[in-house]
Each structure stands twice: as C-alpha cells, then as structure tokens.
Design an enzyme around this catalytic site. Structure first.
Site, short mmCIF file in Angstrom:
data_model
loop_
_atom_site.label_atom_id
_atom_site.label_comp_id
_atom_site.label_asym_id
_atom_site.label_seq_id
_atom_site.Cartn_x
_atom_site.Cartn_y
_atom_site.Cartn_z
N GLU A 1 0.82 -1.21 0.00
CA GLU A 1 0.00 0.00 0.00
C GLU A 1 0.86 1.27 0.00
OE1 GLU A 1 -3.02 0.36 -0.61
OE2 GLU A 1 -3.73 -1.71 -0.44
N TYR B 1 -6.21 6.64 4.25
CA TYR B 1 -6.44 5.55 3.30
C TYR B 1 -5.63 4.31 3.67
CZ TYR B 1 -5.65 2.40 -0.48
OH TYR B 1 -5.52 1.25 -1.19
N ASP C 1 -9.35 4.80 -2.29
CA ASP C 1 -8.27 5.22 -3.19
C ASP C 1 -8.90 5.78 -4.46
OD1 ASP C 1 -9.23 2.99 -4.51
OD2 ASP C 1 -7.25 2.10 -4.86
#
Length: 388
Positions: free
Chosen positions: A38, A119, A137
């Site tokens: 990520e 996020y 996202d």
C-alpha cells in the site's frame, strides 16, 4: 438503487487479480505485505510496483529485517519509485512496529504511525485485520462517483465521496468479508470501472449505477481545472576520471528527494542560471588550478522532469579528468560508474548521469572533443512527488 454486495463478491471470486502481496483465497493476509504494497502503490501503478515489491521482499522478507536495515539500504531499493519520504517513513514505521511487537489492529492506532494516512490505515485494517471499513483510493473514488452520480469535481468532492463510499458495505455479505470486499472494490475500479471507456456491460453493479442510467459514467469523476506548474531550473555536473570514478553527493535527509544521491550542482530556482553563476557550484571550482588541472566542462544535454508542484529543467555538463582529486566533505564522495546501482539515485538523477556518461562515451568513441558532440534532450515521463 441496487448495489448488491453479494453480486460484487461473486464477481470478485471469479475475477480477482493475482497480485504478489495478495493472500490466496481462504488465507489470512500478511499485515507486513499489505503495508509494504500500500505504501508503494501511493501515486504509483500496480504494474510499476510489482518488480519493486518483489525485490524489496527479497531483501527485507520480514518487518524485523526492514527495521534492522540502514535507511540508505531502503532508499537504494526505493530509487525510481519517487516520493522518497515514503521510504524514510517506512523505515521509521518498521522500527516502531517491530519494537511494539506488531501492527496495531485498529484504524486510529494505525494512523498514528509514520507515513500511514487515512487511506493506508483503512486498507491495512480492512485487508489484514478484517475491520469493516472502506479504504478510499482513486479506484474507489471513481466507482463511488459513478454509482451515486456525484458530479461535484475533484479534489473538492473528496470528502463527499468518502462519506458515500462508507455506505457501500452495509449489507451482511460485505460485513462478513471486509477484506475481500475492499479488494473487490479496488479490482472493480481497476478492471471494469476504468477511467476511460468503462466496461459497464460486465459490471456486477450495472443495474444500480446512477451514472450509467444517465449515460454520464465516462464523464465522472469530474475534475477541477489544474493550474500551470511553475518552472524551475538547475545545473548539474558529471565529473569522471579515467578509472571510471564519478563524483557524487548526498541530498539532505529530509525534503524533496531526501537522502538520495545526486551529481553536484546548483539549487533549483525559478530563473535560468547564467553560466558564470552556475559554475561557481561546479566540482572543485574553489580549488587552485594546479590541484585539478583545467576542468573542461562541456554541455552534455538537458533533462526535463515533472514533480508534483513544479516542472524542472536541468542542464547537464560533463568533463573527464585523468585522476580525480580526493574529495572533502564539501565536494561529496567517489562512486565507480559500474557500482551506481548500489546507490539511491532518483529517476531524475539516473537520467542526468546517463546523459553525461553518454556524452563522455560518445566523444571517447569517435575521438572528437566533446564540443563536437551535441547532447540529447531527455524527457522523463515518470512523475515524482515532493516527499517531505
């Protein structure tokens, strides 16, 4: 409006992407793998990230291995991905998490860690720990804008889109499989609800998509017009000796491209440098001529590079010496050209080095002085962010 979680998960079970950081069906996700992927995927495509991720896991297979490594080793493997503050924060975060015995399992505690924003915290919580939250996202923003026909433009609509996205997992099927549901949304945006020409006929949510019913799906999400990026200018100097040693230096540990290795040069200013002022920053310019001989700098080429908030033009000058003087702390340090890959060069600086070396090599091959050779314009398409 019908947005069936069951329909989306059924589609996902049949069409899920095989990604190196993604757990196999029925297996729990590894928080370390989720976190690394990520962070790498911020501002970077999946295709670009995969080889970086694989090399990174080979070198740092565990959280503990990453925490124990020097930050310079992390930056070397990160070189080319851009946004170098991500790598520095990754290293800091690894030390904290290793010391604490593992990742926290709630969103707020994850957000308190270096480099983990809303996020990323939601993605780790949902994918690795099964917490029923929606990581928003770009893919999820696009899906949300379309299924709810939200026409307010980005970035101003970001808060509204996040609020609406949080309603997508209310059904029991989504609550029962939060990890898969989050990844199903990612895959839906990446493979079906794409930025251009969405494949609506294949979409499991076609029947409930408000934008598709109105025929505006390809127009969403709307974006506010971007202003022009300001221009900046710099000059960098490639100096090499007959032993193949280059003079390099390290940027400050924080700020833009922090901790990476670069050619000596000027600051990046809003006005073009004139030659006299720029050459004050050339290597060994403050040394007596007898120490280095006369360094014959020649224009090797120009690099165009785009950062998040400005565009940069770099003039590259190159020169060769028979023997490099011993540099001091002001000058930098020596690196063999064939060992540059062991250093954390940004994509911008790789292009600068390539331009200088190509120029020096072309002059040497043909036996002509460098002044007879024209440098080539190199346009760098990779956009790098301004990591703080």
């Amino acid at each position: 409006m019908t947005l069936s979680s069951t329909a989306l998960l059924t589609w996902y079970d049949r069409n899920r992407r095989a990604l190196p950081w993604r757990a196999l069906p029925g297996h729990p996700a590894d928080p370390y793998h989720v976190w690394i992927s990520e962070i790498m995927l911020q501002q970077t495509t999946v295709t670009a990230v995969i080889p970086y991720y694989q090399r990174f896991l080979e070198r740092f297979p565990t959280l503990e291995a990453l925490a124990a490594a020097p930050v310079d080793d992390v930056l070397v493997l990160w070189a080319g991905l851009g946004y170098y503050s991500r790598a520095r924060n990754l290293h800091r975060c690894a030390g904290i998490v290793a010391e604490n015995g593992g990742f926290p399992r709630d969103v707020e505690s994850l957000r308190a860690l270096p480099g983990i924003g809303p996020y990323t915290a939601a993605a780790i919580a949902a994918i690795a720990f099964g917490i029923p939250v929606i990581p928003v996202d770009g893919n999820v923003e696009r899906v949300t804008a379309r299924v709810f026909a939200i026409e307010a433009p980005l970035p101003g609509s970001r808060k509204l889109l996040a609020t609406q996205a949080a309603t997508l997992n209310r059904e029991k099927a989504a609550q029962a499989r939060p990890s898969d549901f989050a990844q199903a949304l990612f895959d839906l945006g990446a493979g079906i609800c794409t930025p251009r020409s969405p494949a609506c006929v294949l979409c499991p949510w076609q029947g409930g998509c408000a934008a598709q019913k109105s025929g505006i799906q390809a127009l969403l999400p709307r974006r506010a017009p971007k202003g022009d990026r300001p221009a900046r200018y710099g000059v960098h100097f490639l100096l090499i000796d007959d032993a193949g040693r280059l003079l390099m230096r390290k940027r400050p540990p924080s700020g833009l491209l922090g901790g990476t290795v670069e050619l000596p040069g000027t600051e990046w200013l809003c006005a073009l440098w004139n030659r006299e002022d720029a050459f004050i920053h050339a290597p060994f310019s403050d040394r007596p001529a007898g120490k280095t001989g006369r360094i014959r700098w020649e224009a090797a080429g120009e690099i165009k590079h785009v950062f998040t908030h400005f565009s940069l033009s770099v003039a590259v000058y190159a020169a060769r010496l028979p023997v490099m003087p011993n540099p001091d702390d002001r000058d930098g340090f020596l690196v063999r050209a064939d060992e540059l890959q062991k250093n954390a060069l940004s994509s911008l600086m790789r292009k600068c080095v390539e331009t200088g070396l190509d120029f020096i090599g072309a002059a040497g091959r043909d036996g002509d002085p460098p002044s007879k050779k024209s440098g080539t314009m190199r346009n760098v398409k990779l956009t790098e962010g301004e990591g703080a």
